[in-house]
Design a protein around this motif. Structure first.
Motif, PDB file in Angstrom:
ATOM      1  N   LYS A 165       0.841  -1.196   0.000  1.00  0.00           N
ATOM      2  CA  LYS A 165       0.000   0.000   0.000  1.00  0.00           C
ATOM      3  C   LYS A 165       0.878   1.249   0.000  1.00  0.00           C
ATOM      4  CE  LYS A 165      -4.028  -2.124   2.148  1.00  0.00           C
ATOM      5  NZ  LYS A 165      -5.031  -2.085   3.237  1.00  0.00           N
ATOM      6  N   PRO A 166       1.467   1.567  -1.158  1.00  0.00           N
ATOM      7  CA  PRO A 166       2.308   2.770  -1.231  1.00  0.00           C
ATOM      8  C   PRO A 166       1.518   4.010  -0.815  1.00  0.00           C
ATOM      9  CG  PRO A 166       2.586   1.420  -3.190  1.00  0.00           C
ATOM     10  CD  PRO A 166       1.431   0.840  -2.432  1.00  0.00           C
ATOM     11  N   GLY A 167       2.138   4.830   0.001  1.00  0.00           N
ATOM     12  CA  GLY A 167       1.485   6.052   0.454  1.00  0.00           C
ATOM     13  C   GLY A 167       0.789   5.924   1.789  1.00  0.00           C
ATOM     14  N   ARG A 168       0.399   4.730   2.153  1.00  0.00           N
ATOM     15  CA  ARG A 168      -0.269   4.559   3.442  1.00  0.00           C
ATOM     16  C   ARG A 168       0.772   4.600   4.563  1.00  0.00           C
ATOM     17  NH1 ARG A 168      -4.267  -0.285   5.695  1.00  0.00           N
ATOM     18  NH2 ARG A 168      -4.077   0.293   7.883  1.00  0.00           N
ATOM     19  N   VAL A 169       0.476   5.399   5.575  1.00  0.00           N
ATOM     20  CA  VAL A 169       1.394   5.529   6.706  1.00  0.00           C
ATOM     21  C   VAL A 169       1.034   4.489   7.757  1.00  0.00           C
ATOM     22  CG1 VAL A 169       2.259   7.038   8.521  1.00  0.00           C
ATOM     23  CG2 VAL A 169       1.647   7.996   6.282  1.00  0.00           C
ATOM     24  N   PHE A 170       2.023   3.677   8.125  1.00  0.00           N
ATOM     25  CA  PHE A 170       1.831   2.660   9.157  1.00  0.00           C
ATOM     26  C   PHE A 170       2.540   3.096  10.431  1.00  0.00           C
ATOM     27  CE2 PHE A 170       1.373   0.326   5.183  1.00  0.00           C
ATOM     28  CZ  PHE A 170       0.211  -0.400   5.425  1.00  0.00           C
ATOM     29  N   THR A 171       1.835   3.024  11.551  1.00  0.00           N
ATOM     30  CA  THR A 171       2.456   3.366  12.823  1.00  0.00           C
ATOM     31  C   THR A 171       3.431   2.264  13.214  1.00  0.00           C
ATOM     32  OG1 THR A 171       0.804   2.227  14.195  1.00  0.00           O
ATOM     33  CG2 THR A 171       0.311   4.507  13.527  1.00  0.00           C
ATOM     34  N   ARG A 172       4.287   2.574  14.153  1.00  0.00           N
ATOM     35  CA  ARG A 172       5.231   1.567  14.635  1.00  0.00           C
ATOM     36  C   ARG A 172       4.490   0.382  15.257  1.00  0.00           C
ATOM     37  NH1 ARG A 172       7.441   6.468  14.946  1.00  0.00           N
ATOM     38  NH2 ARG A 172       9.652   6.737  14.347  1.00  0.00           N
ATOM     39  N   ASN A 173       3.403   0.671  15.970  1.00  0.00           N
ATOM     40  CA  ASN A 173       2.636  -0.418  16.578  1.00  0.00           C
ATOM     41  C   ASN A 173       2.021  -1.322  15.521  1.00  0.00           C
ATOM     42  OD1 ASN A 173       3.133   0.181  19.264  1.00  0.00           O
ATOM     43  ND2 ASN A 173       1.353   1.522  19.463  1.00  0.00           N
ATOM     44  N   GLN A 174       1.535  -0.743  14.417  1.00  0.00           N
ATOM     45  CA  GLN A 174       0.975  -1.559  13.334  1.00  0.00           C
ATOM     46  C   GLN A 174       2.049  -2.443  12.720  1.00  0.00           C
ATOM     47  OE1 GLN A 174      -0.716   1.767  11.089  1.00  0.00           O
ATOM     48  NE2 GLN A 174      -2.756   0.884  11.340  1.00  0.00           N
ATOM     49  N   LEU A 175       3.230  -1.890  12.527  1.00  0.00           N
ATOM     50  CA  LEU A 175       4.324  -2.681  11.960  1.00  0.00           C
ATOM     51  C   LEU A 175       4.770  -3.768  12.920  1.00  0.00           C
ATOM     52  CD1 LEU A 175       6.384   0.204  10.326  1.00  0.00           C
ATOM     53  CD2 LEU A 175       5.034  -1.536   9.139  1.00  0.00           C
ATOM     54  N   LEU A 176       4.820  -3.459  14.210  1.00  0.00           N
ATOM     55  CA  LEU A 176       5.166  -4.477  15.201  1.00  0.00           C
ATOM     56  C   LEU A 176       4.178  -5.629  15.160  1.00  0.00           C
ATOM     57  CD1 LEU A 176       6.191  -2.333  18.315  1.00  0.00           C
ATOM     58  CD2 LEU A 176       7.659  -3.911  17.054  1.00  0.00           C
ATOM     59  N   ASP A 177       2.892  -5.311  15.080  1.00  0.00           N
ATOM     60  CA  ASP A 177       1.856  -6.342  15.089  1.00  0.00           C
ATOM     61  C   ASP A 177       1.919  -7.208  13.846  1.00  0.00           C
ATOM     62  OD1 ASP A 177      -0.392  -7.821  15.830  1.00  0.00           O
ATOM     63  OD2 ASP A 177      -1.771  -6.392  14.912  1.00  0.00           O
ATOM     64  N   ASP A 178       2.054  -6.577  12.675  1.00  0.00           N
ATOM     65  CA  ASP A 178       1.982  -7.328  11.422  1.00  0.00           C
ATOM     66  C   ASP A 178       3.279  -8.011  11.031  1.00  0.00           C
ATOM     67  OD1 ASP A 178      -0.699  -6.970   9.711  1.00  0.00           O
ATOM     68  OD2 ASP A 178      -0.421  -5.202  10.944  1.00  0.00           O
TER      69      ASP A 178
ATOM     70  N   TRP B  16       6.117  -8.608  13.401  1.00  0.00           N
ATOM     71  CA  TRP B  16       6.659  -9.427  14.487  1.00  0.00           C
ATOM     72  C   TRP B  16       5.575 -10.123  15.303  1.00  0.00           C
ATOM     73  CZ3 TRP B  16       9.008  -4.884  12.990  1.00  0.00           C
ATOM     74  CH2 TRP B  16      10.370  -4.961  12.680  1.00  0.00           C
ATOM     75  N   GLY B  17       4.368  -9.569  15.333  1.00  0.00           N
ATOM     76  CA  GLY B  17       3.293 -10.119  16.149  1.00  0.00           C
ATOM     77  C   GLY B  17       3.320  -9.518  17.542  1.00  0.00           C
ATOM     78  N   ARG B  18       2.140  -9.328  18.118  1.00  0.00           N
ATOM     79  CA  ARG B  18       2.044  -8.691  19.434  1.00  0.00           C
ATOM     80  C   ARG B  18       2.697  -9.534  20.523  1.00  0.00           C
ATOM     81  NH1 ARG B  18      -0.930  -4.192  19.687  1.00  0.00           N
ATOM     82  NH2 ARG B  18      -2.398  -3.759  18.005  1.00  0.00           N
ATOM     83  N   ALA B  19       2.848 -10.826  20.274  1.00  0.00           N
ATOM     84  CA  ALA B  19       3.441 -11.683  21.300  1.00  0.00           C
ATOM     85  C   ALA B  19       4.943 -11.458  21.435  1.00  0.00           C
ATOM     86  CB  ALA B  19       3.168 -13.158  20.981  1.00  0.00           C
ATOM     87  N   ALA B  20       5.542 -10.817  20.445  1.00  0.00           N
ATOM     88  CA  ALA B  20       6.987 -10.604  20.473  1.00  0.00           C
ATOM     89  C   ALA B  20       7.355  -9.572  21.535  1.00  0.00           C
ATOM     90  CB  ALA B  20       7.467 -10.129  19.094  1.00  0.00           C
ATOM     91  N   GLU B  21       8.429  -9.849  22.277  1.00  0.00           N
ATOM     92  CA  GLU B  21       8.870  -8.950  23.344  1.00  0.00           C
ATOM     93  C   GLU B  21       9.887  -7.951  22.781  1.00  0.00           C
ATOM     94  OE1 GLU B  21      10.266 -11.311  26.566  1.00  0.00           O
ATOM     95  OE2 GLU B  21       8.311 -12.257  26.929  1.00  0.00           O
ATOM     96  N   ILE B  22       9.371  -7.020  21.981  1.00  0.00           N
ATOM     97  CA  ILE B  22      10.207  -5.995  21.369  1.00  0.00           C
ATOM     98  C   ILE B  22       9.482  -4.665  21.485  1.00  0.00           C
ATOM     99  CG2 ILE B  22      11.428  -7.500  19.765  1.00  0.00           C
ATOM    100  CD1 ILE B  22       9.410  -6.839  17.668  1.00  0.00           C
ATOM    101  N   ASP B  23      10.227  -3.560  21.264  1.00  0.00           N
ATOM    102  CA  ASP B  23       9.611  -2.246  21.400  1.00  0.00           C
ATOM    103  C   ASP B  23       9.716  -1.468  20.097  1.00  0.00           C
ATOM    104  OD1 ASP B  23      12.247  -1.399  21.233  1.00  0.00           O
ATOM    105  OD2 ASP B  23      12.463  -1.143  23.403  1.00  0.00           O
ATOM    106  N   ASP B  24       9.207  -0.210  20.131  1.00  0.00           N
ATOM    107  CA  ASP B  24       9.165   0.624  18.935  1.00  0.00           C
ATOM    108  C   ASP B  24      10.540   0.827  18.317  1.00  0.00           C
ATOM    109  OD1 ASP B  24       6.558   0.787  19.605  1.00  0.00           O
ATOM    110  OD2 ASP B  24       6.482   2.959  19.891  1.00  0.00           O
TER     111      ASP B  24
END
Length: 246
Positions: A183-196, A198-206
Motif C-alpha cells: 500500500k504505497p502512500g499509506r502511513v503505518f504506525t510503529r505499533n501496526q508494523l510491530l503487530d503485522d 513481528w506479532g504482538r506476542a513478540a517482546e520488542i519495542d518501537d
C-alpha cells in the motif's frame, strides 16, 4: 493471537492475507483452518460472535468467514455492524449457513455479505471463493509480484531488484518492504508494523522498528539513489507514493 498465527509470524508469513474464521462447529473450524493455512493464509479462529467482535476491533483481517448462527452475537448482526463502521465497511465477508432457502441467502447478502455458501459445502469450492474475493478486493495481498518505480519484489523467489541491481535482504527486512509496498502512500504506525511483522506476542519495542527500517534503507539506496521510504514524524513510515512518478 492464536498459536497458528504466532507460528506464521515466526516463519515469515505475516504478510500473507489474514483470514478470521467465526464458526462454532469445532470440527469444521479445524478443517477450514487447516486447508486455508495450507494455501498460505494466516488464520485466526473463534467460536463465538462476541469473540469475533473483539478480534475485528483489535485488528481487522483481510477477509472474514462468518457463520450465520453464532453464540453471543449472530453472524448476521456482526455483518451488519461491519458495514456500519468506516474501517470495516469494505471488509470482504463470506457468510456460511445451513439456511439454504433463497429468502435466507438474499437476507444474508442484503446485510452486506459479499458471498454466501450453504452447509454442507465443498472445501475446494470455499477456497476458490476466498481467492476470487481476495483477488477482487485485495489484489495486492495475493499478487506474486509487487513493484513501484524501479523496485520489483517477487514473493515466490523472495528476490528484490532495483533497476539492474539485486538487493539481498534479511527475512525481516523483506517482510517490511513487502508490507510497505502493498500500500504505497499509506502511513503505518510503529505499533501496526510491530503487530503485522513481528506479532504482538513478540517482546520488542518501537525502537526495533526504527532499527530495521534504518537497515532496510541502507540496502535499498546506494550512493545518490533516492530513499523510497518516507518517515512521518511522531507517527511511522510509508513507502513514498510519489516514488517513480517524478
Amino acid at each position: 493471537m492464536n498459536e497458528a498465527r504466532r507460528e506464521s509470524v515466526r516463519s515469515g508469513a505475516a504478510s500473507a492475507p489474514r483470514i478470521l474464521i467465526a464458526e462454532d462447529e469445532p470440527d469444521l473450524a479445524v478443517l477450514l483452518s487447516y486447508n486455508l493455512e495450507a494455501e498460505g493464509y494466516v488464520v485466526d479462529s473463534v467460536g463465538r460472535g462476541d469473540e469475533a467482535e473483539l478480534r475485528l476491533a483489535e485488528s481487522p483481517p483481510d477477509l472474514v468467514i462468518l457463520d450465520w448462527m453464532l453464540p453471543g452475537v449472530s453472524g448476521l448482526e456482526i455483518c451488519r455492524r461491519l458495514r456500519a463502521r468506516e474501517n470495516t465497511r469494505m471488509l470482504p465477508v463470506i457468510m456460511v449457513s445451513a439456511r439454504g432457502a433463497e429468502a435466507e441467502r438474499v437476507r444474508g447478502l442484503l446485510v452486506g455479505a459479499d458471498d454466501y455458501i450453504v452447509k454442507p459445502f465443498s472445501v475446494p469450492e470455499l477456497l476458490a471463493r476466498v481467492r476470487a474475493l481476495l483477488r477482487r478486493t485485495r489484489p495486492e495481498r495475493i499478487a506474486d509480484r509487487l513493484s513501484a518505480g524501479d523496485f520489483n519484489l517477487d514473493r515466490e523467489t523472495r528476490c528484490v531488484r532495483r533497476g539492474d541491481r539485486d538487493i539481498h535482504l534479511a527475512p525481516t527486512e523483506f517482510r517490511l518492504l513487502e508490507f510497505l509496498l502493498e500500500k504505497p502512500g499509506r502511513v503505518f504506525t510503529r505499533n501496526q508494523l510491530l503487530d503485522d511483522i513481528w506479532g504482538r506476542a513478540a517482546e520488542i519495542d518501537d525502537r526495533t522498528v526504527d532499527v530495521h527500517i534504518g537497515r532496510l534503507r541502507k540496502k535499498l539506496s546506494k550512493g545518490r539513489e533516492r530513499d523510497p521510504i518516507r518517515t512521518v514524524r511522531s507517527v511511522g513510515y510509508a513507502f513514498d507514493e510519489t516514488y517513480g512518478k517524478q
